[in-house]
Write an enzyme that holds these catalytic residues in place. Sequence first.
Site, short mmCIF file in Angstrom:
data_model
loop_
_atom_site.label_atom_id
_atom_site.label_comp_id
_atom_site.label_asym_id
_atom_site.label_seq_id
_atom_site.Cartn_x
_atom_site.Cartn_y
_atom_site.Cartn_z
N CYS A 1 54.27 33.36 38.20
CA CYS A 1 54.71 32.96 39.53
C CYS A 1 55.95 32.07 39.47
O CYS A 1 56.79 32.13 40.37
CB CYS A 1 53.60 32.30 40.33
SG CYS A 1 52.81 30.91 39.52
N HIS A 6 49.91 27.46 41.81
CA HIS A 6 50.77 28.61 42.07
C HIS A 6 52.12 28.12 42.60
O HIS A 6 52.17 27.25 43.46
CB HIS A 6 50.07 29.50 43.12
CG HIS A 6 50.83 30.72 43.51
ND1 HIS A 6 51.10 31.75 42.64
CD2 HIS A 6 51.36 31.08 44.70
CE1 HIS A 6 51.76 32.69 43.29
NE2 HIS A 6 51.94 32.30 44.53
#
Length: 182
Positions: free
Chosen positions: A18, A130
């Site tokens: 990510c 994330h």
Amino acid sequence: MESERRLIYHETQKLQFCLLHSLNNLFQEKDAFTRANLNAIAEKLTFGDPNKATWTPLSVIFKPHHNSLTGNYDINVLIAALEERGKRVMWHDRRNGTSSIDLDGLRNELFGIIVNVPVRRYAGLWKSRHWVALRRIEGVWYNLDSDFPAPYCFKNTEEIREFLDSVMSTGAEVLLIMNDKE
């Protein structure tokens, strides 16, 4: 005749890359950064660390600044990568709320925003974080989250502020990506 809006570049999530996807989405370039680039940055950070841990057999996979198989790069890699591209990172002080962020770009300093949000996966058994990129493109702010199938267009700056305040209340960190002053 109305001018055509350019296509928004958006990479979707693969493994734990990510941070890589966020950087490419932020810069709106397919290969602004590659796995090899980020791995090299992580290795350079490890090599220059005076407090580096001793080597173990797991060190082949679990490196100090990333996981060599799945990605999962840390903040140090993000900052070094952005500095290589002439950007600087400013941690947003959550005590100020989002009203202190110049989202309208009046001073043309804010390049974009990276948010590091806590996530739970696999029925809450796996806790992780994330990376998400937010960027203003042609005057419109987009959420370029690699978990989304497509970019999300914010209606206005108030909606972005609500989003940022909401994720900060869950423990997210907001990083302002600034253009270097010339």
